[in-house]
Design a protein around this motif. Structure first.
Motif, PDB file in Angstrom:
ATOM      1  N   PHE A 137       0.849  -1.185   0.000  1.00 26.76           N
ATOM      2  CA  PHE A 137       0.000   0.000   0.000  1.00 26.76           C
ATOM      3  C   PHE A 137       0.885   1.236   0.000  1.00 26.76           C
ATOM      4  CE2 PHE A 137      -2.121   3.374   2.359  1.00 26.76           C
ATOM      5  CZ  PHE A 137      -3.346   3.427   1.744  1.00 26.76           C
ATOM      6  N   PRO A 138       0.609   2.302  -0.767  1.00 21.29           N
ATOM      7  CA  PRO A 138      -0.598   2.546  -1.581  1.00 21.29           C
ATOM      8  C   PRO A 138      -0.445   2.184  -3.063  1.00 21.29           C
ATOM      9  CG  PRO A 138       0.602   4.593  -1.311  1.00 21.29           C
ATOM     10  CD  PRO A 138       1.439   3.527  -0.662  1.00 21.29           C
ATOM     11  N   ASN A 139       0.323   1.167  -3.408  1.00 19.42           N
ATOM     12  CA  ASN A 139       0.487   0.792  -4.818  1.00 19.42           C
ATOM     13  C   ASN A 139      -0.876   0.557  -5.485  1.00 19.42           C
ATOM     14  OD1 ASN A 139       1.035  -0.724  -7.272  1.00 19.42           O
ATOM     15  ND2 ASN A 139       3.109  -0.971  -6.470  1.00 19.42           N
ATOM     16  N   GLU A 140      -1.099   1.255  -6.590  1.00 20.97           N
ATOM     17  CA  GLU A 140      -2.408   1.203  -7.268  1.00 20.97           C
ATOM     18  C   GLU A 140      -2.729  -0.187  -7.838  1.00 20.97           C
ATOM     19  OE1 GLU A 140      -5.062   3.271  -7.641  1.00 20.97           O
ATOM     20  OE2 GLU A 140      -4.055   4.360  -6.025  1.00 20.97           O
ATOM     21  N   LEU A 141      -1.685  -0.973  -8.105  1.00 23.15           N
ATOM     22  CA  LEU A 141      -1.933  -2.314  -8.656  1.00 23.15           C
ATOM     23  C   LEU A 141      -2.703  -3.195  -7.679  1.00 23.15           C
ATOM     24  CD1 LEU A 141       1.462  -3.114 -10.449  1.00 23.15           C
ATOM     25  CD2 LEU A 141      -0.642  -2.188 -11.431  1.00 23.15           C
ATOM     26  N   LEU A 142      -2.637  -2.845  -6.387  1.00 23.51           N
ATOM     27  CA  LEU A 142      -3.384  -3.602  -5.373  1.00 23.51           C
ATOM     28  C   LEU A 142      -4.877  -3.305  -5.441  1.00 23.51           C
ATOM     29  CD1 LEU A 142      -0.976  -3.042  -2.359  1.00 23.51           C
ATOM     30  CD2 LEU A 142      -1.422  -5.228  -3.487  1.00 23.51           C
ATOM     31  N   ARG A 143      -5.253  -2.265  -6.195  1.00 21.46           N
ATOM     32  CA  ARG A 143      -6.645  -1.802  -6.226  1.00 21.46           C
ATOM     33  C   ARG A 143      -7.423  -2.291  -7.442  1.00 21.46           C
ATOM     34  NH1 ARG A 143      -8.055  -1.000  -1.311  1.00 21.46           N
ATOM     35  NH2 ARG A 143      -7.053   0.706  -0.216  1.00 21.46           N
ATOM     36  N   ARG A 144      -6.751  -3.049  -8.304  1.00 21.34           N
ATOM     37  CA  ARG A 144      -7.453  -3.546  -9.500  1.00 21.34           C
ATOM     38  C   ARG A 144      -8.395  -4.695  -9.136  1.00 21.34           C
ATOM     39  NH1 ARG A 144      -2.655  -4.771 -13.698  1.00 21.34           N
ATOM     40  NH2 ARG A 144      -1.829  -5.817 -11.856  1.00 21.34           N
ATOM     41  N   THR A 145      -9.450  -4.855  -9.935  1.00 20.50           N
ATOM     42  CA  THR A 145     -10.290  -6.041  -9.817  1.00 20.50           C
ATOM     43  C   THR A 145      -9.691  -7.102 -10.734  1.00 20.50           C
ATOM     44  OG1 THR A 145     -12.236  -4.705  -9.347  1.00 20.50           O
ATOM     45  CG2 THR A 145     -12.622  -6.958 -10.113  1.00 20.50           C
ATOM     46  N   SER A 146      -9.363  -8.250 -10.167  1.00 23.86           N
ATOM     47  CA  SER A 146      -8.692  -9.288 -10.943  1.00 23.86           C
ATOM     48  C   SER A 146      -9.676 -10.066 -11.801  1.00 23.86           C
ATOM     49  CB  SER A 146      -7.962 -10.238  -9.994  1.00 23.86           C
ATOM     50  OG  SER A 146      -6.931  -9.549  -9.336  1.00 23.86           O
ATOM     51  N   LYS A 147      -9.141 -10.671 -12.865  1.00 27.44           N
ATOM     52  CA  LYS A 147      -9.970 -11.450 -13.797  1.00 27.44           C
ATOM     53  C   LYS A 147      -9.878 -12.935 -13.465  1.00 27.44           C
ATOM     54  CE  LYS A 147     -10.339  -8.583 -17.857  1.00 27.44           C
ATOM     55  NZ  LYS A 147      -9.325  -7.524 -17.905  1.00 27.44           N
TER      56      LYS A 147
ATOM     57  N   ARG B 299      -8.937   4.317  10.013  1.00 29.22           N
ATOM     58  CA  ARG B 299      -8.467   4.023   8.655  1.00 29.22           C
ATOM     59  C   ARG B 299      -7.696   5.213   8.080  1.00 29.22           C
ATOM     60  NH1 ARG B 299     -13.479   2.723   6.006  1.00 29.22           N
ATOM     61  NH2 ARG B 299     -13.623   4.793   5.118  1.00 29.22           N
ATOM     62  N   THR B 300      -8.239   6.387   8.287  1.00 28.06           N
ATOM     63  CA  THR B 300      -7.607   7.591   7.751  1.00 28.06           C
ATOM     64  C   THR B 300      -6.252   7.828   8.399  1.00 28.06           C
ATOM     65  OG1 THR B 300      -9.814   8.490   7.440  1.00 28.06           O
ATOM     66  CG2 THR B 300      -8.006  10.041   7.275  1.00 28.06           C
ATOM     67  N   VAL B 301      -6.199   7.651   9.726  1.00 29.37           N
ATOM     68  CA  VAL B 301      -4.938   7.847  10.452  1.00 29.37           C
ATOM     69  C   VAL B 301      -3.876   6.878   9.920  1.00 29.37           C
ATOM     70  CG1 VAL B 301      -3.801   7.554  12.705  1.00 29.37           C
ATOM     71  CG2 VAL B 301      -5.983   8.789  12.547  1.00 29.37           C
ATOM     72  N   ILE B 302      -4.264   5.613   9.787  1.00 29.91           N
ATOM     73  CA  ILE B 302      -3.309   4.593   9.341  1.00 29.91           C
ATOM     74  C   ILE B 302      -2.845   4.863   7.912  1.00 29.91           C
ATOM     75  CG2 ILE B 302      -3.096   2.145   8.713  1.00 29.91           C
ATOM     76  CD1 ILE B 302      -4.789   1.515  11.207  1.00 29.91           C
ATOM     77  N   LYS B 303      -3.799   5.159   7.038  1.00 30.28           N
ATOM     78  CA  LYS B 303      -3.433   5.409   5.636  1.00 30.28           C
ATOM     79  C   LYS B 303      -2.504   6.612   5.513  1.00 30.28           C
ATOM     80  CE  LYS B 303      -7.288   3.188   3.298  1.00 30.28           C
ATOM     81  NZ  LYS B 303      -8.486   3.334   2.459  1.00 30.28           N
ATOM     82  N   ASN B 304      -2.819   7.678   6.240  1.00 28.16           N
ATOM     83  CA  ASN B 304      -1.979   8.875   6.174  1.00 28.16           C
ATOM     84  C   ASN B 304      -0.577   8.603   6.702  1.00 28.16           C
ATOM     85  OD1 ASN B 304      -3.954  10.389   5.004  1.00 28.16           O
ATOM     86  ND2 ASN B 304      -4.674  11.301   6.927  1.00 28.16           N
ATOM     87  N   ARG B 305      -0.529   7.820   7.792  1.00 24.18           N
ATOM     88  CA  ARG B 305       0.762   7.508   8.397  1.00 24.18           C
ATOM     89  C   ARG B 305       1.626   6.713   7.409  1.00 24.18           C
ATOM     90  NH1 ARG B 305      -0.266   4.726  13.814  1.00 24.18           N
ATOM     91  NH2 ARG B 305      -0.329   2.891  12.512  1.00 24.18           N
ATOM     92  N   ILE B 306       1.013   5.759   6.725  1.00 22.46           N
ATOM     93  CA  ILE B 306       1.762   4.946   5.768  1.00 22.46           C
ATOM     94  C   ILE B 306       2.224   5.820   4.596  1.00 22.46           C
ATOM     95  CG2 ILE B 306       1.682   3.032   4.140  1.00 22.46           C
ATOM     96  CD1 ILE B 306      -0.439   1.747   5.991  1.00 22.46           C
ATOM     97  N   ILE B 307       1.290   6.628   4.077  1.00 27.21           N
ATOM     98  CA  ILE B 307       1.604   7.440   2.901  1.00 27.21           C
ATOM     99  C   ILE B 307       2.723   8.427   3.215  1.00 27.21           C
ATOM    100  CG2 ILE B 307       0.664   9.224   1.357  1.00 27.21           C
ATOM    101  CD1 ILE B 307      -2.002   7.506   1.489  1.00 27.21           C
ATOM    102  N   LYS B 308       2.733   8.926   4.427  1.00 27.70           N
ATOM    103  CA  LYS B 308       3.803   9.867   4.810  1.00 27.70           C
ATOM    104  C   LYS B 308       5.084   9.138   5.184  1.00 27.70           C
ATOM    105  CE  LYS B 308       0.679  13.455   6.460  1.00 27.70           C
ATOM    106  NZ  LYS B 308      -0.136  13.777   7.658  1.00 27.70           N
TER     107      LYS B 308
END
Ligand code: NI
Length: 179
Positions: free
Chosen positions: A6-16, A166-175
């Protein structure tokens, strides 16, 4: 092959779905699974889904029975693999009950949070021999199946946390301040 985080966008795709009539695709998956298995064990994970290594196909691997021994400093000194389950094109149904488990994810290193999931489910899937199987799973196995299946839809366990946390964790990771 490496584990995307995270936050790699490839993790957000819907797989086939894997095309189980396509022999080339089946051979490819038979080659990928041993590599994924090595990565998962090296990282001390109990599950790894294809999107976590950048492959947008619907399959994941799970070993909830591996025994890990650690020394006094917490370093892994030995590992005895359990049974490796390969789930290809999984379809979950007949979910029931609920359970709260502390979860982590190789794609969200250093974060462990409690998540509510179904406590029992049935899953239809193909195994690595591409034979159709059905498993009734309960407890930890059911939790891990749901966690890995979410990866196939581009979802991470942190998405299920209350919005503030969720917001706290995501922000902490992104920073880059995560642990
Ligand atoms: Ni995960």
């Amino acid at each position: 092959m490496e584990i995307l985080t995270f936050p790699n966008e490839l993790l957000r795709r819907t797989s086939k779905d894997v095309d189980i009539l396509n022999n080339a695709e089946k051979e490819e998956i038979k080659k990928l699974v041993p590599e994924m298995k090595e990565l998962m064990y090296e990282a001390n994970g109990v599950g790894l889904a294809a999107p976590q290594v950048g492959i947008a196909k619907r399959f994941f691997i799970i070993d909830v029975e591996q025994q890990i021994e650690r020394d006094e400093e917490g370093n892994v000194c030995s590992r005895t693999p359990g049974e490796l389950h390969v789930f290809i094109n999984p379809k979950i149904y007949d979910t029931e009950g609920s359970t709260v488990c502390e979860e982590g994810c190789l794609s969200v290193p250093g974060v462990y949070e409690e998540v509510k999931r179904f406590s029992k489910l049935t899953v239809d899937y193909y195994d690595l021999d591409f034979e159709k199987k059905t498993m009734v799973a309960e407890g930890f196995m059911a939790v891990v199946i749901q966690h890995e299946n979410d990866h196939l839809d581009g979802k991470l366990f942190i998405d299920k946390l209350p919005v503030v946390k969720r917001t706290v964790i995501k922000n902490r990771i992104i920073k880059g301040k995560a642990f």
